[in-house]
Design an enzyme around this catalytic site. Structure first.
Site, PDB file in Angstrom:
ATOM      1  N   SER A  18      -2.258  -8.025  10.175  1.00 32.89           N
ATOM      2  CA  SER A  18      -3.693  -7.942  10.427  1.00 32.89           C
ATOM      3  C   SER A  18      -4.489  -7.875   9.124  1.00 32.89           C
ATOM      4  CB  SER A  18      -3.954  -6.704  11.294  1.00 32.89           C
ATOM      5  OG  SER A  18      -5.290  -6.359  11.296  1.00 32.89           O
ATOM      6  N   HIS A  65       4.686  -5.686   8.867  1.00 28.94           N
ATOM      7  CA  HIS A  65       4.516  -7.090   9.257  1.00 28.94           C
ATOM      8  C   HIS A  65       4.777  -8.027   8.086  1.00 28.94           C
ATOM      9  CE1 HIS A  65       2.007  -5.970  13.015  1.00 28.94           C
ATOM     10  NE2 HIS A  65       3.289  -6.075  13.290  1.00 28.94           N
ATOM     11  N   THR A  77      -6.492   0.708  11.493  1.00 33.60           N
ATOM     12  CA  THR A  77      -6.735   0.955  10.067  1.00 33.60           C
ATOM     13  C   THR A  77      -6.905  -0.315   9.224  1.00 33.60           C
ATOM     14  OG1 THR A  77      -4.351   1.017   9.784  1.00 33.60           O
ATOM     15  CG2 THR A  77      -5.471   3.138   9.987  1.00 33.60           C
ATOM     16  N   CYS A 107       2.562   6.034   8.951  1.00 30.08           N
ATOM     17  CA  CYS A 107       1.652   6.268   7.821  1.00 30.08           C
ATOM     18  C   CYS A 107       0.668   7.402   8.143  1.00 30.08           C
ATOM     19  CB  CYS A 107       0.891   4.981   7.529  1.00 30.08           C
ATOM     20  SG  CYS A 107      -0.295   5.193   6.189  1.00 30.08           S
ATOM     21  N   GLU A 136       0.080  -0.655  16.155  1.00 29.52           N
ATOM     22  CA  GLU A 136      -0.699   0.539  15.783  1.00 29.52           C
ATOM     23  C   GLU A 136      -1.697   0.901  16.878  1.00 29.52           C
ATOM     24  OE1 GLU A 136      -2.775   0.500  11.915  1.00 29.52           O
ATOM     25  OE2 GLU A 136      -4.296   1.718  12.898  1.00 29.52           O
ATOM     26  N   HIS A 184      -1.493  -4.900  19.174  1.00 26.92           N
ATOM     27  CA  HIS A 184      -0.918  -4.552  17.866  1.00 26.92           C
ATOM     28  C   HIS A 184      -0.229  -3.201  17.995  1.00 26.92           C
ATOM     29  CE1 HIS A 184      -0.770  -3.224  13.679  1.00 26.92           C
ATOM     30  NE2 HIS A 184      -0.983  -4.475  13.302  1.00 26.92           N
ATOM     31  N   SER A 213       1.458  -5.429   3.168  1.00 26.53           N
ATOM     32  CA  SER A 213       2.897  -5.423   3.473  1.00 26.53           C
ATOM     33  C   SER A 213       3.651  -6.523   2.721  1.00 26.53           C
ATOM     34  CB  SER A 213       3.101  -5.583   4.987  1.00 26.53           C
ATOM     35  OG  SER A 213       2.300  -6.628   5.483  1.00 26.53           O
ATOM     36  N   CYS A 242      -8.287   2.441   6.565  1.00 28.55           N
ATOM     37  CA  CYS A 242      -7.613   3.234   5.526  1.00 28.55           C
ATOM     38  C   CYS A 242      -8.076   2.782   4.138  1.00 28.55           C
ATOM     39  CB  CYS A 242      -6.093   3.126   5.658  1.00 28.55           C
ATOM     40  SG  CYS A 242      -5.448   1.591   5.060  1.00 28.55           S
ATOM     41  N   CYS A 293       0.863  -1.191   0.000  1.00 27.30           N
ATOM     42  CA  CYS A 293       0.000   0.000   0.000  1.00 27.30           C
ATOM     43  C   CYS A 293       0.901   1.244   0.000  1.00 27.30           C
ATOM     44  CB  CYS A 293      -0.855  -0.002   1.268  1.00 27.30           C
ATOM     45  SG  CYS A 293       0.158  -0.013   2.763  1.00 27.30           S
TER      46      CYS A 293
HETATM   47  S1  SF4 Z   1      -2.633   2.511   7.479  1.00 21.79           S
HETATM   48 FE1  SF4 Z   1      -1.381   0.682   7.205  1.00 21.79          FE
HETATM   49  S2  SF4 Z   1      -2.412  -0.495   5.584  1.00 21.79           S
HETATM   50 FE2  SF4 Z   1      -3.228   1.599   5.497  1.00 21.79          FE
HETATM   51  S3  SF4 Z   1      -1.987   2.683   3.981  1.00 21.79           S
HETATM   52 FE3  SF4 Z   1      -1.066   3.042   5.998  1.00 21.79          FE
HETATM   53  S4  SF4 Z   1       0.485   1.432   6.223  1.00 21.79           S
HETATM   54 FE4  SF4 Z   1      -0.901   0.799   4.576  1.00 21.79          FE
END
Ligand code: SF4
Length: 421
Positions: free
Chosen positions: A342, A113, A273, A175, A205, A203, A403, A311, A83
């Site tokens: 995830s 990941h 996300t 991100c 995040e 996790h 990822s 996201c 992504c």
């Molecule tokens: S939040 Fe995570 S999955 Fe979404 S664009 Fe950003 S890195 Fe990629």
């Protein structure tokens, strides 16, 4: 008297110089976080292509996301793999390695990941301060001589401050979509709303997101993983209940001092996300209904806020696998990505609703045309399954988490072709 004046003046100068120096160090510390490209994008392009891109997958994309070879018809989803957030993280990591060849480079946890990427970064000299690739060092070992990468998932404000205090160079690859969630939960906290986060409490995040909730005074959060946990929260909202039992169930997933009687009546929903977007929407609706039942639908705006923070990259990959999985011509689906990823796990979950689906991390998980090692949905261990591949002509659906490098997808295709020779 004059000499006393001179002495006093010199002391004054020394104090002034010390203050200037202190400010200079503080300013440097404040300015040491790099959040934009390091200016070496073109220089690392070849290395990135060599390590992660795939000519075969590019060719498939040009030919309608298909490849027919021998008994195999491969169909790859419209959206899959790296992504925008992961592209940036990996690019910044490579630029950092190029820019600071004489410095020790660390990352606070896995950069993303995916084992292929993390192991490659380790080979290139990056040391992990936490997680399965850690070699025993921690934040305490960082000095001002070092460079520290902050992964795509972000970092807690506390750890960020600790690193700034160290005076090291920080390259922050968090991100933008994750930062967007932080802003949302910070706003909930300011408005006196508890953040209900749909995610996994352990996790990276979600750890970072929940720590943003408690950064200001009075912020509280609760993390729910799925619908059954949401139901427990809803039951408590509607009927009250055994507070100790409730806190025991969520002991690892609530803020310090969380009190369901005080903190459930006003809630703002957000999500990690990469969760299953349909489940996140359902959870938000369920919480809203319970708050409406308890406090009246006419008062709902004083008790409920919601904002979909899945996201766009996650959403697009989930939509694409649904579209592919609904095709009747597919016999089975291979979902490729890290076992701790995830978003990959959710792609496997969606695939399994329509076809046999196998979540594999690398091509080597295909042990033979008869046996495959994969991670079943909802499990954290892998199993070996026999008879996974139908005989004769077979249509294989493919997708990969946000990822997963395309190179890994190519390896999977090549492995199947090799085994069938
Ligand atoms: S939040 Fe995570 S999955 Fe979404 S664009 Fe950003 S890195 Fe990629």
């Amino acid at each position: 008297m004059p000499s006393a004046g001179i002495k006093c003046g010199m002391r004054g100068w020394k104090v002034l110089l010390r203050t200037i120096e202190k400010r200079r160090v503080m300013t440097n510390k404040k300015n040491q976080v790099i959040r934009t490209s390091l200016g070496l994008k073109d220089e690392v392009l070849d290395d990135l292509e060599k390590d992660y891109k795939s000519p075969l997958v590019e060719k498939m994309k040009q030919e309608g996301n298909r490849l027919s070879i021998g008994n195999f018809n491969f169909h790859i989803a419209q959206e899959f793999g790296f992504c925008y957030g992961v592209e940036k993280t990996v690019d910044f990591a490579y630029q950092t390695i190029k820019k600071f060849p004489d410095k020790k480079i660390y990352t606070t946890s896995e950069m993303i990941h995916n084992p292929r990427v993390n192991l490659r970064l380790r080979d290139l000299g990056v040391e992990f301060l936490d997680g399965q690739y850690s070699q025993g060092k921690s934040l305490n070992d960082i000095t001002e001589e070092d460079v520290v990468l902050i992964p795509a998932f972000g970092l807690t404000p506390n750890d960020l401050e600790r690193l700034k205090e160290k005076g090291c160079i920080l390259v922050d690859t968090t991100c933008g979509s994750v930062v967007h969630v932080w802003k949302r939960v910070e706003r909930y906290a300011k408005e006196g709303f508890t953040s209900l986060i749909h995610g996994k409490y352990n996790h990276e995040e979600t750890i970072a997101t929940s720590s943003h909730v408690t950064e200001g005074p009075g912020g509280h959060f609760i993390v729910v993983r799925d619908m059954p946990q949401t139901q427990t929260v809803c039951d408590y909202i509607e009927n009250g209940g055994d507070k100790d039992k409730f806190l025991e169930e969520f002991k690892l997933a609530v803020s310090e001092g969380f009190d369901p009687d005080k903190h459930l009546p006003q809630m703002g929903v957000a999500n990690q996300t990469t969760m299953l977007s349909s489940e996140s929407l359902e959870i938000a609706e369920k919480i809203k209904q319970s708050l409406s039942k308890r406090y009246g639908s006419e008062n709902i705006n004083e008790h409920f806020r919601s904002f979909d923070t899945i996201c766009s990259a996650t959403q697009e990959r989930q939509d694409a696998i649904l579209e592919l999985a609904q095709s009747k011509t597919i016999d089975l689906i291979l979902v490729i990505g890290g076992y701790n990823s995830s978003n990959t796990t959710h792609l496997a979950e969606l695939s399994l609703e329509y076809h046999p689906a196998f979540h594999i991390q690398e091509a080597s998980e295909i042990l033979s045309l008869k046996e495959i090692r994969h991670q079943p949905i909802g499990k954290e261990d892998q199993v070996v399954e026999s008879g996974w591949l139908p005989q004769g002509k077979v249509s294989i659906g493919l997708t990969a988490g946000a990822s997963t490098p395309n190179r890994v997808i190519e390896d999977v295709i090549q492995r199947l072709i090799e085994l069938s020779k």
